[in-house]
Design an enzyme around this catalytic site. Structure first.
Site, PDB file in Angstrom:
ATOM      1  CG  ASP A 100      -1.999   1.076   1.104  1.00  0.00           C
ATOM      2  OD1 ASP A 100      -2.767   1.037   0.115  1.00  0.00           O
ATOM      3  OD2 ASP A 100      -2.087   1.958   1.980  1.00  0.00           O
ATOM      4  CB  THR A 101       1.802   3.630  -2.292  1.00  0.00           C
ATOM      5  OG1 THR A 101       2.663   2.523  -2.592  1.00  0.00           O
ATOM      6  CG2 THR A 101       2.613   4.925  -2.428  1.00  0.00           C
TER       7      THR A 101
END
Length: 231
Positions: A100-101
């Site tokens: 996840d970013t």
């Protein structure tokens, strides 16, 4: 049951690289718990040819206010996305890769724009400022052991005229990207006057830190053949 280990990526001079292991890694069943074209591209670029893409169905609905720090939020989201795919598979693969970013400006966590208007607001906030890009990568082994790491990069935007922001949003490029821009595309990259940290992390997959972690755990993935005893 899951066991969990995490480390924060720092400037590293240690030896790394997994190209000498890629043939052995390609004999494993590896699943990417993401449909991100950037993450798929990064893994293919490293030489992975056998990655199954099974996007997570995790709702990504954590309350940001429950997390004192943005790092805890992105780590929890990456972990749950990866765990969601692991639990959905009756036959466990050798390795599941999830990530996840997020973009962080001050104390504010910024994810993908919810609308074109939101994209304009996000880019207007980033204009003329330095923000952080945090990517958490979670790895689940066949045994259920979970490993993760967090990568951080600083990105500085020049001042962007509002007309330019609106034209960029009209192109449609910002809508599927954390922070509303893509560093890997010329239009989004044109706003960036400087970057401190891993470029690939800003695209959504920190290649160097991923290789460091795979090198660290490769003995758990690649089983050495026992030598036959001579009679």
């Amino acid at each position: 049951k899951f066991s969990h280990k995490s480390h924060k990526a720092v400037v590293s001079t240690q030896s790394t690289g997994i190209l000498h292991l890629i043939d052995k890694l390609n004999k494993l069943r590896i699943v990417l718990a993401s449909g991100s074209p950037r993450r798929i591209y990064a893994l293919k670029g490293l030489g992975f040819t056998n990655v199954e893409v099974i996007p997570s169905k995790f709702a990504e609905n954590f309350n940001k206010a429950d997390f004192p720090h943005a790092s805890g939020y992105v780590e929890a989201t990456a972990r749950e996305k990866t765990k969601d795919v692991w639990e959905s598979l009756a036959e466990k693969p050798d390795l599941i890769i999830g990530a996840d970013t997020i973009v962080v400006l001050g104390e504010r966590i910024i994810e993908k724009p919810s609308s074109p208007e939101d994209a304009v607001n996000i880019l207007s906030m980033l204009s003329g400022n330095t923000h952080k890009v945090l990517t958490s990568v979670c790895l689940i082994l066949k045994s259920g052991e979970t490993q993760s790491f967090l990568s951080s990069s600083d990105v500085t935007f020049a001042k962007i005229p509002i007309e330019c922001i609106k034209a960029y949003v009209d192109s449609g490029e910002p809508m599927d990207k954390a922070g509303g821009y893509g560093i890997q595309e010329a239009r989004g990259s044109s706003f960036i006057s400087g970057i401190n940290g891993c470029y690939w992390n800003v695209t959504g997959f920190p290649v160097h830190d991923f290789c460091v972690k795979i090198l660290e755990i490769n003995h758990k993935l690649i089983k050495k053949k026992k030598k036959k005893k001579k009679k």
